[in-house]
Design a protein around this motif. Sequence first.
Motif, PDB file in Angstrom:
ATOM      1  N   ASP A 148      -1.821 -26.367  -1.454  1.00 30.91           N
ATOM      2  CA  ASP A 148      -0.490 -26.904  -1.154  1.00 30.91           C
ATOM      3  C   ASP A 148       0.450 -25.857  -0.570  1.00 30.91           C
ATOM      4  OD1 ASP A 148       0.203 -25.337  -3.327  1.00 30.91           O
ATOM      5  OD2 ASP A 148       0.789 -27.013  -4.620  1.00 30.91           O
ATOM      6  N   ARG A 149      -0.050 -24.617  -0.385  1.00 28.64           N
ATOM      7  CA  ARG A 149       0.699 -23.501   0.223  1.00 28.64           C
ATOM      8  C   ARG A 149       1.873 -23.033  -0.637  1.00 28.64           C
ATOM      9  NH1 ARG A 149      -2.284 -21.520   4.175  1.00 28.64           N
ATOM     10  NH2 ARG A 149      -0.507 -20.855   5.434  1.00 28.64           N
ATOM     11  N   LEU A 150       1.955 -23.454  -1.884  1.00 28.83           N
ATOM     12  CA  LEU A 150       3.091 -23.127  -2.738  1.00 28.83           C
ATOM     13  C   LEU A 150       2.799 -21.994  -3.718  1.00 28.83           C
ATOM     14  CD1 LEU A 150       4.383 -26.721  -3.440  1.00 28.83           C
ATOM     15  CD2 LEU A 150       5.457 -24.981  -1.995  1.00 28.83           C
ATOM     16  N   VAL A 151       1.549 -21.568  -3.801  1.00 32.30           N
ATOM     17  CA  VAL A 151       1.185 -20.410  -4.616  1.00 32.30           C
ATOM     18  C   VAL A 151       0.507 -19.404  -3.704  1.00 32.30           C
ATOM     19  CG1 VAL A 151      -0.042 -19.559  -6.640  1.00 32.30           C
ATOM     20  CG2 VAL A 151       0.839 -21.913  -6.618  1.00 32.30           C
ATOM     21  N   ARG A 152       1.005 -18.184  -3.709  1.00 29.34           N
ATOM     22  CA  ARG A 152       0.406 -17.094  -2.935  1.00 29.34           C
ATOM     23  C   ARG A 152      -0.020 -15.995  -3.897  1.00 29.34           C
ATOM     24  NH1 ARG A 152       4.530 -20.107  -1.990  1.00 29.34           N
ATOM     25  NH2 ARG A 152       6.001 -18.366  -2.067  1.00 29.34           N
ATOM     26  N   LEU A 153      -1.224 -15.540  -3.721  1.00 31.23           N
ATOM     27  CA  LEU A 153      -1.730 -14.411  -4.500  1.00 31.23           C
ATOM     28  C   LEU A 153      -1.933 -13.241  -3.553  1.00 31.23           C
ATOM     29  CD1 LEU A 153      -2.922 -12.896  -6.870  1.00 31.23           C
ATOM     30  CD2 LEU A 153      -5.095 -14.083  -6.469  1.00 31.23           C
ATOM     31  N   HIS A 154      -1.132 -12.191  -3.733  1.00 30.93           N
ATOM     32  CA  HIS A 154      -1.233 -10.979  -2.927  1.00 30.93           C
ATOM     33  C   HIS A 154      -2.026  -9.932  -3.715  1.00 30.93           C
ATOM     34  CE1 HIS A 154       1.862 -12.747  -0.399  1.00 30.93           C
ATOM     35  NE2 HIS A 154       2.644 -12.873  -1.458  1.00 30.93           N
ATOM     36  N   VAL A 155      -3.028  -9.375  -3.089  1.00 36.19           N
ATOM     37  CA  VAL A 155      -3.886  -8.381  -3.732  1.00 36.19           C
ATOM     38  C   VAL A 155      -3.828  -7.096  -2.915  1.00 36.19           C
ATOM     39  CG1 VAL A 155      -6.179  -7.858  -4.617  1.00 36.19           C
ATOM     40  CG2 VAL A 155      -5.424 -10.248  -4.452  1.00 36.19           C
ATOM     41  N   ARG A 156      -3.379  -6.030  -3.528  1.00 36.22           N
ATOM     42  CA  ARG A 156      -3.373  -4.724  -2.856  1.00 36.22           C
ATOM     43  C   ARG A 156      -4.764  -4.114  -3.007  1.00 36.22           C
ATOM     44  NH1 ARG A 156       1.983  -3.537  -1.832  1.00 36.22           N
ATOM     45  NH2 ARG A 156       3.489  -4.596  -3.189  1.00 36.22           N
ATOM     46  N   ASP A 157      -5.428  -3.918  -1.879  1.00 38.83           N
ATOM     47  CA  ASP A 157      -6.802  -3.409  -1.905  1.00 38.83           C
ATOM     48  C   ASP A 157      -6.868  -1.924  -1.566  1.00 38.83           C
ATOM     49  OD1 ASP A 157      -6.035  -3.777   0.692  1.00 38.83           O
ATOM     50  OD2 ASP A 157      -7.896  -4.711   1.368  1.00 38.83           O
ATOM     51  N   THR A 158      -5.769  -1.206  -1.757  1.00 42.23           N
ATOM     52  CA  THR A 158      -5.726   0.237  -1.535  1.00 42.23           C
ATOM     53  C   THR A 158      -5.603   0.944  -2.887  1.00 42.23           C
ATOM     54  OG1 THR A 158      -3.325   0.132  -1.280  1.00 42.23           O
ATOM     55  CG2 THR A 158      -4.662  -0.013   0.730  1.00 42.23           C
ATOM     56  N   PRO A 159      -5.936   2.222  -2.958  1.00 44.10           N
ATOM     57  CA  PRO A 159      -5.779   2.949  -4.230  1.00 44.10           C
ATOM     58  C   PRO A 159      -4.320   2.957  -4.680  1.00 44.10           C
ATOM     59  CG  PRO A 159      -7.175   4.174  -2.706  1.00 44.10           C
ATOM     60  CD  PRO A 159      -6.587   3.052  -1.915  1.00 44.10           C
ATOM     61  N   LEU A 160      -4.101   2.745  -5.969  1.00 38.42           N
ATOM     62  CA  LEU A 160      -2.763   2.736  -6.547  1.00 38.42           C
ATOM     63  C   LEU A 160      -2.694   3.760  -7.680  1.00 38.42           C
ATOM     64  CD1 LEU A 160      -2.135  -1.128  -6.839  1.00 38.42           C
ATOM     65  CD2 LEU A 160      -1.389   0.397  -4.998  1.00 38.42           C
ATOM     66  N   ARG A 161      -1.564   4.404  -7.813  1.00 35.34           N
ATOM     67  CA  ARG A 161      -1.352   5.339  -8.912  1.00 35.34           C
ATOM     68  C   ARG A 161      -1.113   4.552 -10.197  1.00 35.34           C
ATOM     69  NH1 ARG A 161       3.210   7.523  -8.691  1.00 35.34           N
ATOM     70  NH2 ARG A 161       2.751   9.152 -10.226  1.00 35.34           N
ATOM     71  N   HIS A 162      -1.869   4.880 -11.221  1.00 35.58           N
ATOM     72  CA  HIS A 162      -1.743   4.178 -12.493  1.00 35.58           C
ATOM     73  C   HIS A 162      -0.329   4.307 -13.051  1.00 35.58           C
ATOM     74  CE1 HIS A 162      -2.860   2.472 -16.344  1.00 35.58           C
ATOM     75  NE2 HIS A 162      -2.401   3.552 -16.958  1.00 35.58           N
ATOM     76  N   GLU A 163       0.261   5.492 -12.931  1.00 41.28           N
ATOM     77  CA  GLU A 163       1.605   5.706 -13.457  1.00 41.28           C
ATOM     78  C   GLU A 163       2.618   4.818 -12.752  1.00 41.28           C
ATOM     79  OE1 GLU A 163      -1.035   8.984 -14.305  1.00 41.28           O
ATOM     80  OE2 GLU A 163      -0.453   8.031 -12.404  1.00 41.28           O
ATOM     81  N   ALA A 164       2.446   4.601 -11.448  1.00 37.90           N
ATOM     82  CA  ALA A 164       3.360   3.739 -10.703  1.00 37.90           C
ATOM     83  C   ALA A 164       3.218   2.286 -11.131  1.00 37.90           C
ATOM     84  CB  ALA A 164       3.102   3.875  -9.201  1.00 37.90           C
ATOM     85  N   GLU A 165       1.969   1.870 -11.409  1.00 37.33           N
ATOM     86  CA  GLU A 165       1.768   0.501 -11.883  1.00 37.33           C
ATOM     87  C   GLU A 165       2.410   0.292 -13.254  1.00 37.33           C
ATOM     88  OE1 GLU A 165      -1.836  -1.839 -10.812  1.00 37.33           O
ATOM     89  OE2 GLU A 165      -2.757   0.161 -10.775  1.00 37.33           O
ATOM     90  N   MET A 166       2.251   1.257 -14.159  1.00 34.17           N
ATOM     91  CA  MET A 166       2.815   1.108 -15.504  1.00 34.17           C
ATOM     92  C   MET A 166       4.340   1.166 -15.495  1.00 34.17           C
ATOM     93  SD  MET A 166       0.212   0.505 -17.328  1.00 34.17           S
ATOM     94  CE  MET A 166      -0.315  -0.330 -15.798  1.00 34.17           C
ATOM     95  N   ALA A 167       4.915   1.818 -14.495  1.00 40.14           N
ATOM     96  CA  ALA A 167       6.371   1.860 -14.359  1.00 40.14           C
ATOM     97  C   ALA A 167       6.918   0.608 -13.688  1.00 40.14           C
ATOM     98  CB  ALA A 167       6.780   3.097 -13.571  1.00 40.14           C
ATOM     99  N   GLY A 168       6.035  -0.241 -13.180  1.00 39.01           N
ATOM    100  CA  GLY A 168       6.479  -1.446 -12.496  1.00 39.01           C
ATOM    101  C   GLY A 168       6.885  -1.216 -11.059  1.00 39.01           C
ATOM    102  N   ASP A 169       6.528  -0.062 -10.501  1.00 42.18           N
ATOM    103  CA  ASP A 169       6.890   0.244  -9.117  1.00 42.18           C
ATOM    104  C   ASP A 169       5.953  -0.427  -8.114  1.00 42.18           C
ATOM    105  OD1 ASP A 169       8.945   1.851 -10.057  1.00 42.18           O
ATOM    106  OD2 ASP A 169       7.695   3.656 -10.076  1.00 42.18           O
ATOM    107  N   THR A 170       4.759  -0.764  -8.546  1.00 40.15           N
ATOM    108  CA  THR A 170       3.802  -1.454  -7.688  1.00 40.15           C
ATOM    109  C   THR A 170       2.866  -2.232  -8.593  1.00 40.15           C
ATOM    110  OG1 THR A 170       2.234  -1.196  -5.859  1.00 40.15           O
ATOM    111  CG2 THR A 170       2.107   0.414  -7.643  1.00 40.15           C
ATOM    112  N   GLU A 171       1.982  -3.027  -8.011  1.00 40.70           N
ATOM    113  CA  GLU A 171       1.055  -3.833  -8.795  1.00 40.70           C
ATOM    114  C   GLU A 171      -0.180  -4.145  -7.962  1.00 40.70           C
ATOM    115  OE1 GLU A 171       3.162  -5.861  -6.077  1.00 40.70           O
ATOM    116  OE2 GLU A 171       4.246  -5.273  -7.899  1.00 40.70           O
ATOM    117  N   ARG A 172      -1.285  -4.395  -8.641  1.00 40.61           N
ATOM    118  CA  ARG A 172      -2.512  -4.786  -7.944  1.00 40.61           C
ATOM    119  C   ARG A 172      -2.461  -6.262  -7.541  1.00 40.61           C
ATOM    120  NH1 ARG A 172      -5.860  -1.870  -5.341  1.00 40.61           N
ATOM    121  NH2 ARG A 172      -5.912  -0.408  -7.084  1.00 40.61           N
TER     122      ARG A 172
END
Length: 279
Positions: A148-172
Amino acid sequence: MPDVPRPYRIAPRYLANADADDSEALRPLLDAGWARIQDEEGNTFVTAPDLRARLAHLPGSDGRVLWKAGAGPDAFAPPEWLVTFDNQTPPEVVANFTTALANVYAHDSDTYLNRDNRTVGADRRLQLLTDGWSLDPATPFLTYRSPDRLVRLHVRDTPLRHEAEMAGDTERWLFEVGPPGQVWYATASSRLPEHLLQVLTTAVTDPSPVQRNMRRIDLDHLPPAATATPSAPNSLEAARIRAATTRSISFPSSHRSSPDSPPAPIGASAATTPRRSPP
């Protein structure tokens, strides 16, 4: 008569507003024996008996994130994963996730964690494409869209810093739900265990209806793709409606005829109601 809120079943539920009882999302954890504390700003923190998993409900914070959940290897370790929901997320979605957390604790709390610290692949693990989802090539990362085009799932397929993810600065994983101007978000970090990621995905995309008490004007604010079907009120809701109606009848006639008076309530026998066409 006043525009009295009436019970409606809103479908799909991911297009319902967040105006529901937040405590239902806390209930599965509290029933499982998790401890609750509340700060002076009204934020609630719930911690598992093994002290490794925790949930925060943050209505007193300044940001848009209302819910945070995470878990670590022991009580003093930083979290290994983070899941967030913003303040427009239907609380039923959060409740599905907290129910899964409660079940994990009841059966095997060790499955809080992704022991291999591996990132789950979208195509193979979530099987979204086989359910009619499509890959959008126009974004800088992997984006899957629901039929229905109303739900989008964005997946970052590049390496991410764990500390940045835990701080909420980025997400997988970033779920973006709703039409433009009425979007809510849920996020998950790379090390979320596969079974919890699947629970999160199912919770976000569940199309089943949910109940909301809504006025005539509220129906106009639903997304165009949502439908609202009047449902029979429970005993408490029925008592509130009767009380409100009784109070309105007791007003003087000059008040009832005022041009500022809201429209009459919607009839209980109305048919299924599209957003722009309340009965």
